[in-house]
Design an enzyme around this catalytic site. Structure first.
Site, PDB file in Angstrom:
ATOM      1  N   THR A  26       0.826  -1.211   0.000  1.00  0.00           N
ATOM      2  CA  THR A  26       0.000   0.000   0.000  1.00  0.00           C
ATOM      3  C   THR A  26       0.863   1.265   0.000  1.00  0.00           C
ATOM      4  O   THR A  26       1.922   1.292   0.592  1.00  0.00           O
ATOM      5  CB  THR A  26      -0.872   0.004   1.278  1.00  0.00           C
ATOM      6  OG1 THR A  26      -1.662  -1.164   1.256  1.00  0.00           O
ATOM      7  CG2 THR A  26      -1.727   1.241   1.370  1.00  0.00           C
ATOM      8  N   ILE A  27       0.346   2.322  -0.686  1.00  0.00           N
ATOM      9  CA  ILE A  27       0.987   3.639  -0.565  1.00  0.00           C
ATOM     10  C   ILE A  27      -0.025   4.609   0.012  1.00  0.00           C
ATOM     11  O   ILE A  27      -1.235   4.498  -0.228  1.00  0.00           O
ATOM     12  CB  ILE A  27       1.553   4.158  -1.911  1.00  0.00           C
ATOM     13  CG1 ILE A  27       0.446   4.466  -2.940  1.00  0.00           C
ATOM     14  CG2 ILE A  27       2.575   3.200  -2.475  1.00  0.00           C
ATOM     15  CD1 ILE A  27      -0.026   5.891  -2.977  1.00  0.00           C
TER      16      ILE A  27
END
Length: 542
Positions: free
Chosen positions: A358-359
């Site tokens: 995830t970012i």
């Protein structure tokens, strides 16, 4: 809390200091932060900056997100808070019978990898929806930095390369169609500092930019995805893409120490942070040292209670047996808090609220707009499936479903699975205070809780709260702690019955956050931002 309430001298070992400015972008990669600043410098607003940064992140951190990701956002538009759920839905063909016929009668969930783990990607729809509702600049301009990076290439940074290298050792990924061709161009992961290009993604970005996303959901890219799925045994069809739309939702919240934490409502796990804060309200943390055994123990136990309910009840809202309001009922959370023993670690079960890879990035501008945005593949490179000609790497959110008939998260056509990615937003007296998030699987609500308690209960400034050592609850009484956690605290937790293991993972296991705290009038005093040293990130401002 005003800017003078923080202890600016309190810090932990870090390479970073707080960043101040009137226009600011904080991401886990410098090129993405600069892409966002480029939009602000061109007269755009925080939404334009966030979209440009998000698009760039699909190129520079492909081990976490891509064009085939999902996304969520919380936006302060200057007067109102808005939530956007751009998590994908199951293809029309997905039923429990479909998976048992393909993967065995004893299958418990959709697989981790391959086309049968892919739900319709939502990230591109988030970009288009945010731009249409709030953006100032033409949509086509927002994707140009990402296109430039994809075509010219970029030098792979340290933490991204580490994650990429781990993935290259997993046959379950490297054998998926298209993966090696795109992400192992020399038969291996790129080395630190090695140039990497994604020409297929640049091609897709141009199509997306010109059509405001229509080419992705109802055009050339959707058709390519269907052809690839058919060739490799997947059920995804262009009609699944065409039927998809993101949802505007009202954030849910929890009051804590004069502030209110806002999260996206289920199908995400943001409600876990709200539950844990509601439980912690029953305890006075002010008299405790922030890194003490007692302070950490109470937070760990509150988080355990939250997860027990979240894993039992959270799913697509249409399938939930209880409502978020019931799960957040003040009386119910006060009752749950009585289960915590300050002198003993426990393994909690779910309560009954009916009784009562995830970012993350964030951007803010001098006109007062603030954006909290998160985008993810799920397990690193996600499904491992890549449509090479379009640089389309796809998430594996379908693995979040179950095939258990009694579960509210049972797979069904058009349904959204349980989701781990959660943007967060903090207000004070109805006014915006901070946009923030901490990425990394089920570490996300745990990171929200730990960093927020450090800021609000102990007065630690955002970068110090970001740098501070963290714990991670796994299951039962098992937790991991970072090596920097004080030895006396770790021993104290063991003495209380926690099963503690020191663990070092700069990428995901303890999360990585980005924070923007409003100091006052954005046009005068601006903001202070922090970027987590556990990734390659940057908070950049002017």
């Amino acid at each position: 809390m005003s800017r003078t309430s923080f202890d600016w001298t309190t810090g932990y070992p870090s390479r970073r200091l707080p960043v101040f400015g009137r226009n600011i972008v904080s991401t886990s990669h410098p090129l993405a932060a600069q892409a966002g600043l480029r939009m602000l410098a061109q007269g755009g607003n925080a939404i334009d900056a966030a979209i440009a940064a998000a698009a760039a992140m699909t190129i520079v951190e492909p081990c976490s997100n891509g064009l085939g990701s999902d996304a969520f956002a919380i936006v302060w538009d200057g007067s109102t808070l808005h939530g956007l759920n751009a998590s994908g839905c199951a293809p029309a063909a997905w039923t429990p019978e479909y998976f048992r016929a393909k993967h065995g009668a004893d299958a418990k969930a959709p697989p981790k990898r391959g086309w049968d783990s892919v739900t319709v990607p939502g990230a591109v729809s988030a970009w288009a929806a945010l731009s249409a509702k709030f953006g100032k600049l033409p949509f086509e301009e927002l994707l140009q930095p990402a296109i430039d990076i994809a075509e010219r290439g970029y030098a792979v940074p340290v933490v991204v390369q580490q994650k990429w290298g781990w993935a290259a050792e997993l046959p379950e990924l490297t054998t998926q169609p298209g993966f090696a061709e795109v992400f192992l161009p020399h038969g291996r992961a790129p080395q630190v500092g090695e140039l990497f290009r994604l020409p297929g993604a640049a091609r897709s970005m141009r199509l997306i930019a010109r059509s405001r996303g229509e080419a992705f959901y109802r055009g050339e890219i959707a058709a390519a995805a269907e052809a690839h799925a058919r060739a490799h045994g997947g059920a995804m069809r262009a009609s699944d893409f065409a039927a998809y739309a993101p949802r505007w939702v009202e954030p849910i919240g929890q009051d804590y120490l004069g502030h209110r934490l806002h999260e996206i409502p289920p199908n995400g796990q943001g409600i876990a942070a709200l539950i844990a804060l509601g439980i912690l309200k029953q305890f006075d943390l002010h008299g405790l040292a922030p890194d003490s055994t007692a302070a950490q123990h109470l937070q760990i136990e509150a988080m355990k209670l939250a997860f027990a309910d979240v894993y039992r009840y959270v799913s697509d809202p249409a399938s939930m047996e209880v409502t978020p309001a019931q799960m957040l009922d003040a009386g119910y959370l006060a009752q749950r808090a009585t289960l915590i023993d300050p002198k003993r670690a426990q393994d909690f079960g779910a309560g009954n609220p009916v009784k009562g890879g995830t970012i993350y990035l964030t951007a803010a501008d001098e006109r007062g707009m603030m954006v909290s945005f998160i985008q993810s593949n799920y397990m690193g490179f996600g499904s491992g499936v890549v449509v090479p000609e379009y640089g389309l790497s796809l998430q594996n959110r379908g693995h979040g479903f179950t095939l258990e008939a009694k579960s509210p998260n049972l797979v069904a056509p058009g349904k959204r699975p349980f989701h781990t990615i959660i943007p967060a937003f903090l207000t004070k007296d109805g006014a915006p205070q901070m946009s923030f998030g901490v990425m990394g699987g089920n570490m996300q609500p745990q990171g929200h809780l730990q960093t927020l308690v450090r800021m609000l209960a102990f007065g630690q400034q955002p970068q110090a709260a970001c740098d501070a050592p963290r714990w991670r609850f796994n299951q039962g009484r098992s937790i991991n702690v970072e090596p920097e956690m004080p030895a006396a605290t770790v021993q104290g937790l063991r003495d209380l019955g926690h099963q503690v293991e020191n663990f070092q993972d700069s990428y995901q296991d303890f999360g990585a956050g980005q924070f923007i705290w409003r100091l006052g009038d954005p046009a005068v005093e601006g903001y202070v931002a922090a970027s987590d040293p556990r990734r390659d990130g940057l908070a950049a401002a002017f």
